[in-house]
Design a protein around this motif. Structure first.
Motif, PDB file in Angstrom:
ATOM      1  N   GLU A  91      32.117  -5.169 -24.294  1.00  0.00           N
ATOM      2  CA  GLU A  91      30.973  -4.480 -24.351  1.00  0.00           C
ATOM      3  C   GLU A  91      31.028  -3.179 -25.404  1.00  0.00           C
ATOM      4  O   GLU A  91      29.639  -2.799 -25.945  1.00  0.00           O
ATOM      5  CB  GLU A  91      30.737  -3.554 -23.158  1.00  0.00           C
ATOM      6  CG  GLU A  91      30.453  -4.577 -21.880  1.00  0.00           C
ATOM      7  CD  GLU A  91      30.354  -3.776 -20.745  1.00  0.00           C
ATOM      8  OE1 GLU A  91      30.409  -2.505 -20.774  1.00  0.00           O
ATOM      9  OE2 GLU A  91      29.684  -4.584 -19.427  1.00  0.00           O
ATOM     10  N   ASN A  92      31.843  -2.813 -26.043  1.00  0.00           N
ATOM     11  CA  ASN A  92      32.149  -1.763 -26.963  1.00  0.00           C
ATOM     12  C   ASN A  92      32.436  -2.058 -28.487  1.00  0.00           C
ATOM     13  O   ASN A  92      32.800  -1.342 -28.965  1.00  0.00           O
ATOM     14  CB  ASN A  92      33.067  -0.600 -26.687  1.00  0.00           C
ATOM     15  CG  ASN A  92      34.659  -1.376 -26.571  1.00  0.00           C
ATOM     16  OD1 ASN A  92      34.668  -2.116 -26.253  1.00  0.00           O
ATOM     17  ND2 ASN A  92      35.624   0.014 -26.952  1.00  0.00           N
TER      18      ASN A  92
ATOM     19  N   SER B 170      29.857   1.863 -25.529  1.00  0.00           N
ATOM     20  CA  SER B 170      29.560   0.595 -24.539  1.00  0.00           C
ATOM     21  C   SER B 170      27.981   0.510 -24.357  1.00  0.00           C
ATOM     22  O   SER B 170      27.519  -0.687 -24.128  1.00  0.00           O
ATOM     23  CB  SER B 170      30.387   0.674 -23.421  1.00  0.00           C
ATOM     24  OG  SER B 170      31.796   0.882 -23.405  1.00  0.00           O
ATOM     25  N   ASP B 171      27.493   1.588 -24.004  1.00  0.00           N
ATOM     26  CA  ASP B 171      26.054   1.606 -24.024  1.00  0.00           C
ATOM     27  C   ASP B 171      25.300   1.122 -24.906  1.00  0.00           C
ATOM     28  O   ASP B 171      24.004   0.907 -25.037  1.00  0.00           O
ATOM     29  CB  ASP B 171      25.502   2.868 -23.108  1.00  0.00           C
ATOM     30  CG  ASP B 171      25.700   3.776 -24.056  1.00  0.00           C
ATOM     31  OD1 ASP B 171      26.611   3.735 -25.147  1.00  0.00           O
ATOM     32  OD2 ASP B 171      24.858   5.180 -24.044  1.00  0.00           O
ATOM     33  N   LYS B 172      25.810   1.147 -26.264  1.00  0.00           N
ATOM     34  CA  LYS B 172      25.123   0.719 -27.426  1.00  0.00           C
ATOM     35  C   LYS B 172      25.390  -0.683 -27.966  1.00  0.00           C
ATOM     36  O   LYS B 172      25.030  -1.258 -28.986  1.00  0.00           O
ATOM     37  CB  LYS B 172      25.515   1.772 -28.541  1.00  0.00           C
ATOM     38  CG  LYS B 172      25.052   2.967 -28.448  1.00  0.00           C
ATOM     39  CD  LYS B 172      22.974   3.309 -28.383  1.00  0.00           C
ATOM     40  CE  LYS B 172      22.723   4.551 -28.445  1.00  0.00           C
ATOM     41  NZ  LYS B 172      21.354   4.531 -28.870  1.00  0.00           N
TER      42      LYS B 172
ATOM     43  N   ASN C  41      25.045  -3.971 -26.827  1.00  0.00           N
ATOM     44  CA  ASN C  41      23.713  -4.975 -27.136  1.00  0.00           C
ATOM     45  C   ASN C  41      22.859  -4.787 -28.395  1.00  0.00           C
ATOM     46  O   ASN C  41      22.458  -5.398 -29.223  1.00  0.00           O
ATOM     47  CB  ASN C  41      22.925  -4.990 -25.981  1.00  0.00           C
ATOM     48  CG  ASN C  41      23.471  -5.585 -24.909  1.00  0.00           C
ATOM     49  OD1 ASN C  41      24.602  -6.489 -25.069  1.00  0.00           O
ATOM     50  ND2 ASN C  41      23.019  -5.362 -23.477  1.00  0.00           N
ATOM     51  N   GLU C  42      22.416  -3.237 -28.637  1.00  0.00           N
ATOM     52  CA  GLU C  42      21.690  -2.853 -29.625  1.00  0.00           C
ATOM     53  C   GLU C  42      22.373  -3.006 -30.953  1.00  0.00           C
ATOM     54  O   GLU C  42      21.821  -3.438 -32.070  1.00  0.00           O
ATOM     55  CB  GLU C  42      21.519  -1.360 -29.505  1.00  0.00           C
ATOM     56  CG  GLU C  42      20.284  -0.933 -30.575  1.00  0.00           C
ATOM     57  CD  GLU C  42      19.873   0.561 -30.206  1.00  0.00           C
ATOM     58  OE1 GLU C  42      19.383   1.465 -30.989  1.00  0.00           O
ATOM     59  OE2 GLU C  42      20.241   1.195 -29.118  1.00  0.00           O
TER      60      GLU C  42
END
Length: 362
Positions: A178-179, A151-153, A155-156
């Motif tokens: 998000e993921n 999930s924290d990746k 946007n990238e």
């Protein structure tokens, strides 16, 4: 709406080329970006200009302009330079930012449209009307690629896919979770299933090299109408789930090649448990020895060929026979016999599916 970083980059590039200073505030009077010399910017001047009916004004060598989107004022820009340069470059900056607003609005409209298409949130008449307005062809061969990332990746990863497929004007990279990253790919006339597999592999490698994550990538089937891309998306999602359950050692999953795993995935949980009970009776194996399981998998992959399996595992033929006998003692199935081998393969996959469902229900 464009971000502060985009506005700042725009005015910084203009200052580097022209030596004119710029500042931009929003309709709340909040400073978004500026490159004035420290202490030289008068924010009160920009806020006061916001409340006037004029579209431009010159106050003490500062040229003030209102930036509009769809005839509504959204920003105020100030430029400071020589009399000719300050005014001309101020007008150019206004034009640049207004064009960015148009481009970002078009991108948002396209993304919003594609997201709603994928989620089946649009009526047929709305699809036709919005597609016509946005210039999206109704009929074309399209397919969905889906990449699952942390999930924290998200946007990238989305940015990496957009960049990689930037030149493909009829391709759209969006996200509804998000993921995940979704690529709506429009196929050329000569693109084949092998080409689609190549694109999936490319996305997987892109995630590995650019985003530094090991991502699973799946692909749905080709559809011919815009309204059908939700079908390809659902297939890609199923392919991802089926791949994680039954083919965990692989990272690219094509819906058309899922085989029996796709069939098992669509079976009811009670039917799967009933099948396992019928196969093993009261002797349902809790966990099979990893070495025995690996031996059985290689044996099945080699079409029940004892010699070839022993060679690939670097073990003696008798050792292989011993492991097969041990498996038979545990499960009651002799994988040297085709029917038992097939039953064992299906039972193993069904067991994996049951474990997956049990974990998902927690």
């Amino acid at each position: 709406m464009i971000t502060k970083q985009v506005v700042q980059t725009c005015i910084d590039d203009l200052k580097e080329l022209t030596k004119v200073e710029f500042a931009v505030i929003d309709t709340q009077g909040i400073l978004l970006a500026d490159n004035y010399e420290k202490g030289q910017l008068d924010l009160t001047m920009l806020k006061n200009f916001l409340g006037t009916p004029a579209d431009s004004q010159n106050i003490g060598g500062n040229y003030l302009f209102k930036i509009k989107e769809d005839s509504e004022v959204v920003y105020v820009l100030s430029s400071h330079g020589s009399q000719s340069d300050g005014y001309v470059m101020g007008r150019i900056a206004v034009s640049q930012i207004e064009q960015l607003l148009v481009a970002y609005k078009e991108q948002f409209d396209h993304n919003n449209f594609i997201q709603n298409l994928l989620l089946d949130n649009l009526l047929l008449v709305d699809i036709y009307n919005r597609a016509k307005k946005l210039g999206v062809p109704l009929s074309a061969r399209r397919v969905i690629f889906l990449a699952e990332v942390p999930s924290d990746k998200g946007n990238e990863a989305l940015h990496a896919v957009k960049t990689a497929f930037f030149e493909k004007m009829d391709d759209y990279a969006v996200a509804v979770e998000e993921n995940e990253v979704i690529l709506v790919h429009t196929l050329e006339d000569d693109e084949t299933p092998d080409d689609m597999l190549g694109i999936a592999e490319m996305i997987k490698d892109l995630m590995n090299t650019e985003v530094m994550v090991k991502a699973r990538v799946s692909c749905g089937t080709v559809v011919g109408e815009l309204r059908e891309i939700s079908k390809s998306y659902k297939e890609a999602r199923m392919a991802l789930d089926v791949g994680k359950i039954f083919y965990s050692d692989q990272y690219v999953h094509m819906y058309d090649t899922l085989g029996i795993g796709r069939l098992i995935y669509q079976l009811p949980a009670n039917l799967c448990k009933l099948f396992i009970d019928e196969i093993y009776g009261e002797n349902v194996p809790k966990e099979l020895d990893e070495e025995i399981m690996h031996t059985a998998e290689v044996f099945l992959e080699n079409d029940l060929n004892v010699s070839e399996t022993a060679r690939q595992l670097y073990i003696h033929r008798n050792t292989l026979v011993y492991r097969i006998e041990k498996l038979k003692a545990t499960t009651g199935l002799d994988v040297r016999v085709f029917d038992d081998a097939l039953t064992f393969k299906i039972a193993t996959m069904v067991s994996s599916y049951i474990k997956y469902m049990d974990r998902s229900s927690l």
